[in-house]
Structure formats: structure tokens, C-alpha cells
Design a protein around this motif. Structure first.
Motif, PDB file in Angstrom:
ATOM      1  N   GLU A 110       7.938 -31.521  59.574  1.00 18.79           N
ATOM      2  CA  GLU A 110       6.552 -31.342  58.599  1.00 18.79           C
ATOM      3  C   GLU A 110       7.023 -30.850  57.318  1.00 18.79           C
ATOM      4  OE1 GLU A 110       2.582 -31.898  58.067  1.00 18.79           O
ATOM      5  OE2 GLU A 110       3.741 -32.396  59.871  1.00 18.79           O
ATOM      6  N   GLU A 111       8.044 -30.486  57.204  1.00 23.33           N
ATOM      7  CA  GLU A 111       8.328 -30.040  55.551  1.00 23.33           C
ATOM      8  C   GLU A 111       8.546 -31.239  54.717  1.00 23.33           C
ATOM      9  OE1 GLU A 111       9.767 -27.323  52.820  1.00 23.33           O
ATOM     10  OE2 GLU A 111       9.274 -27.083  54.826  1.00 23.33           O
ATOM     11  N   PHE A 112       8.585 -32.480  55.291  1.00 23.88           N
ATOM     12  CA  PHE A 112       8.696 -33.728  54.608  1.00 23.88           C
ATOM     13  C   PHE A 112       7.568 -34.788  55.082  1.00 23.88           C
ATOM     14  CE2 PHE A 112      13.190 -32.200  55.248  1.00 23.88           C
ATOM     15  CZ  PHE A 112      13.562 -32.190  54.025  1.00 23.88           C
ATOM     16  N   ARG A 113       7.268 -34.641  56.027  1.00 25.45           N
ATOM     17  CA  ARG A 113       6.154 -35.729  56.640  1.00 25.45           C
ATOM     18  C   ARG A 113       4.939 -35.389  55.583  1.00 25.45           C
ATOM     19  NH1 ARG A 113       2.331 -37.072  60.763  1.00 25.45           N
ATOM     20  NH2 ARG A 113       1.816 -34.913  61.169  1.00 25.45           N
ATOM     21  N   ARG A 114       4.497 -34.198  55.309  1.00 18.40           N
ATOM     22  CA  ARG A 114       3.519 -33.761  54.408  1.00 18.40           C
ATOM     23  C   ARG A 114       3.385 -34.623  53.137  1.00 18.40           C
ATOM     24  NH1 ARG A 114       4.096 -28.739  51.623  1.00 18.40           N
ATOM     25  NH2 ARG A 114       6.243 -28.132  51.503  1.00 18.40           N
TER      26      ARG A 114
ATOM     27  N   ARG B 191      -1.007 -44.784  58.438  1.00 15.12           N
ATOM     28  CA  ARG B 191      -0.876 -44.251  56.888  1.00 15.12           C
ATOM     29  C   ARG B 191      -1.545 -43.089  56.956  1.00 15.12           C
ATOM     30  NH1 ARG B 191      -1.599 -46.917  51.831  1.00 15.12           N
ATOM     31  NH2 ARG B 191      -1.240 -44.929  50.426  1.00 15.12           N
ATOM     32  N   LEU B 192      -0.627 -41.928  56.388  1.00 13.30           N
ATOM     33  CA  LEU B 192      -1.110 -40.658  56.273  1.00 13.30           C
ATOM     34  C   LEU B 192      -1.739 -40.423  55.076  1.00 13.30           C
ATOM     35  CD1 LEU B 192       2.454 -39.224  57.669  1.00 13.30           C
ATOM     36  CD2 LEU B 192       0.348 -39.758  58.926  1.00 13.30           C
ATOM     37  N   THR B 193      -1.921 -38.922  54.816  1.00 15.32           N
ATOM     38  CA  THR B 193      -2.623 -38.546  53.413  1.00 15.32           C
ATOM     39  C   THR B 193      -1.506 -37.641  52.944  1.00 15.32           C
ATOM     40  OG1 THR B 193      -4.903 -39.095  54.195  1.00 15.32           O
ATOM     41  CG2 THR B 193      -4.754 -37.730  52.393  1.00 15.32           C
ATOM     42  N   PRO B 194      -0.822 -37.984  51.949  1.00 14.77           N
ATOM     43  CA  PRO B 194       0.389 -37.044  51.637  1.00 14.77           C
ATOM     44  C   PRO B 194      -0.253 -36.316  50.553  1.00 14.77           C
ATOM     45  CG  PRO B 194       0.505 -39.253  50.443  1.00 14.77           C
ATOM     46  CD  PRO B 194      -0.517 -39.443  51.327  1.00 14.77           C
ATOM     47  N   GLU B 195       0.551 -34.870  50.547  1.00 20.80           N
ATOM     48  CA  GLU B 195       0.237 -33.844  49.522  1.00 20.80           C
ATOM     49  C   GLU B 195       1.237 -34.348  48.344  1.00 20.80           C
ATOM     50  OE1 GLU B 195       1.689 -30.143  50.859  1.00 20.80           O
ATOM     51  OE2 GLU B 195       0.359 -30.160  52.931  1.00 20.80           O
ATOM     52  N   THR B 196       0.544 -33.914  47.179  1.00 21.67           N
ATOM     53  CA  THR B 196       1.107 -34.129  45.945  1.00 21.67           C
ATOM     54  C   THR B 196       2.472 -33.579  45.814  1.00 21.67           C
ATOM     55  OG1 THR B 196      -0.836 -33.970  44.648  1.00 21.67           O
ATOM     56  CG2 THR B 196       1.107 -33.763  43.296  1.00 21.67           C
ATOM     57  N   HIS B 197       3.435 -34.367  45.411  1.00 22.63           N
ATOM     58  CA  HIS B 197       4.971 -33.861  45.241  1.00 22.63           C
ATOM     59  C   HIS B 197       5.077 -32.779  44.455  1.00 22.63           C
ATOM     60  CE1 HIS B 197       6.291 -38.259  46.854  1.00 22.63           C
ATOM     61  NE2 HIS B 197       5.481 -37.631  47.633  1.00 22.63           N
ATOM     62  N   PRO B 198       5.789 -31.667  44.663  1.00 21.02           N
ATOM     63  CA  PRO B 198       6.057 -30.618  43.885  1.00 21.02           C
ATOM     64  C   PRO B 198       7.230 -31.085  43.056  1.00 21.02           C
ATOM     65  CG  PRO B 198       6.675 -29.819  45.973  1.00 21.02           C
ATOM     66  CD  PRO B 198       6.025 -30.997  45.979  1.00 21.02           C
ATOM     67  N   PRO B 199       7.391 -30.696  41.657  1.00 28.00           N
ATOM     68  CA  PRO B 199       8.585 -31.010  41.084  1.00 28.00           C
ATOM     69  C   PRO B 199       9.935 -30.817  41.751  1.00 28.00           C
ATOM     70  CG  PRO B 199       6.937 -29.802  39.581  1.00 28.00           C
ATOM     71  CD  PRO B 199       6.554 -29.842  41.138  1.00 28.00           C
TER      72      PRO B 199
END
Length: 214
Positions: free
Chosen positions: A105-109, A150-158
Motif C-alpha cells: 500500500e506504500e506504493f499502490r496508493r 484502474r485505481l485512483t492514485p494519490e498525488t505523488h509527493p516530491p
């Protein structure tokens, strides 16, 4: 007619039933197979996928989580999806993964699609979590056993974006080094072939001269 690597609403991915695989595969084997799978989607000089092995969860050196393989679609027709992959080569490895869902889940999100990649689907049985796709060997290559939704990903932090780009650069450097080694070995064999061919040609000329004297 060519079949797209991944499905679209107009062209869904065909599900292919893999055959049993008695060979014992390593993680390196699976990663190489993933590189081959994604490279097949490119057309000529138009690269479709940017791939990264062993992506860390954060850019800092104290990151504790690692994603085995990520592939970023570079084509607008592919909706610029980011695909994450968890590689497992044994049943026991997979059971340990199931025991700690927070690892994936650390990456899947952050991903548009999330895949489990195994040599044989019997490793998974009926344990595939909701929201995961499954890829396994079938007919000598990796094929889709179950399409990843298809997932709904979170915004990638820097910090994650930096870790992904670092892994991509390291992966490209490693693969470039491997290609260079293969080319160098091929060149050595070519030189040996030309040397032997030269000796054989000389012996044939000598034999021809001897026969003409007789």
C-alpha cells in the motif's frame, strides 16, 4: 492485427491461461521478463515505457520500503498510467506479503494499476487481494491472468517522485551496462570467428594448390 499491451475500453486485454511452469525462477528472471514485456510495446524509436527496478518509498536513505518494479506509460493514448509491480517467486514469499498489506500500500496508493507478478499462478491460489492484477508466465512469456483495475492514485509527493526518478536512472544505467557487456562478448566471438575463418580459407587455398600440382 497487433494486440495492445494493456487494455483500453475499445480493446480490452485478452486473458490467456498460463501453462504450468516447472522451472525455478529468480527475482532477476522476473524483472528481466518485465523489461521484455514493456519493451515490446514500443514502436521503432518511439519509447512507450520508462521502467524502474527497486523503487524506494522515499528519496531519503532511511526509506524502509521498496517496490520491485514500476513502469510509467509515456503515451497519451495509454493515459500516462503508472503501473506498480510486486514480484514473488515462491508461495512462502507471497504469504509474507499478505501478512503485511502496508508494504504494498506504500506504493499502490500512487499507482494507476497494481500487479502481482509470479512465475506460476498456483503461487497465488485464491489469495489475490481486491484491486490487484495478476501476471504470470504462459507460453514462454509473461501474460495477463487477471486484469488490474484502474485505481485512483494519490498525488505523488516530491520525495516519492525523486525516488522513482532515481531508480529509473539507476535501472537505465544497469541495463546499458548489461547491453555493453553483451555487445563486447559478441564482438569477441565475431573476432574469433573471423580468425578461424581466415585460417580455414588459407588451408583451403593451400590444399587447392597441392591438388593442382598433382
Amino acid at each position: 492485427m497487433s494486440i495492445p499491451l494493456f487494455g483500453t475500453p475499445d480493446a480490452p486485454v485478452p486473458v490467456i491461461e498460463p501453462v504450468a511452469v516447472p522451472v525455478k525462477y529468480t527475482e532477476r528472471d522476473m524483472l528481466d521478463a518485465l523489461h521484455a514485456r514493456y519493451s515490446q510495446a514500443s514502436q521503432g524509436q518511439s519509447v512507450r515505457w520508462a521502467c524502474a527496478e527497486h523503487v524506494r518509498s522515499h528519496a531519503s536513505f532511511d526509506a524502509k520500503r521498496t517496490c520491485d518494479f514500476m513502469a510509467q506509460d509515456l503515451w497519451l493514448s495509454g493515459k500516462l498510467e503508472l503501473h506498480g509491480h510486486e514480484v514473488k517467486v515462491t508461495r512462502s514469499d507471497w504469504l509474507r506479503e499478505l501478512a503485511d498489506p502496508s508494504k504494498a500500500e506504500e506504493f499502490r496508493r500512487f499507482c494507476d494499476r497494481w500487479w502481482l507478478v509470479v512465475p506460476d499462478p498456483s503461487i497465488v491460489r485464491a489469495d489475490l487481494p481486491t484491486g490487484w492484477g495478476l501476471i504470470a508466465f504462459g507460453r514462454g512469456r509473461l501474460v495477463v491472468v487477471k486484469q488490474a483495475p484502474r485505481l485512483t492514485p494519490e498525488t505523488h509527493p516530491p520525495t516519492f517522485r525523486a525516488a522513482l526518478l532515481r531508480a529509473t536512472a539507476k535501472t537505465n544505467a544497469r541495463r546499458g551496462s548489461v547491453v555493453a557487456q553483451i555487445k563486447a562478448e559478441a564482438d569477441r566471438w565475431q573476432q574469433r570467428y573471423e580468425s578461424v575463418a581466415g585460417v580455414l580459407a588459407k588451408r583451403e587455398r593451400e590444399l587447392s594448390e597441392l591438388r593442382s600440382v598433382r
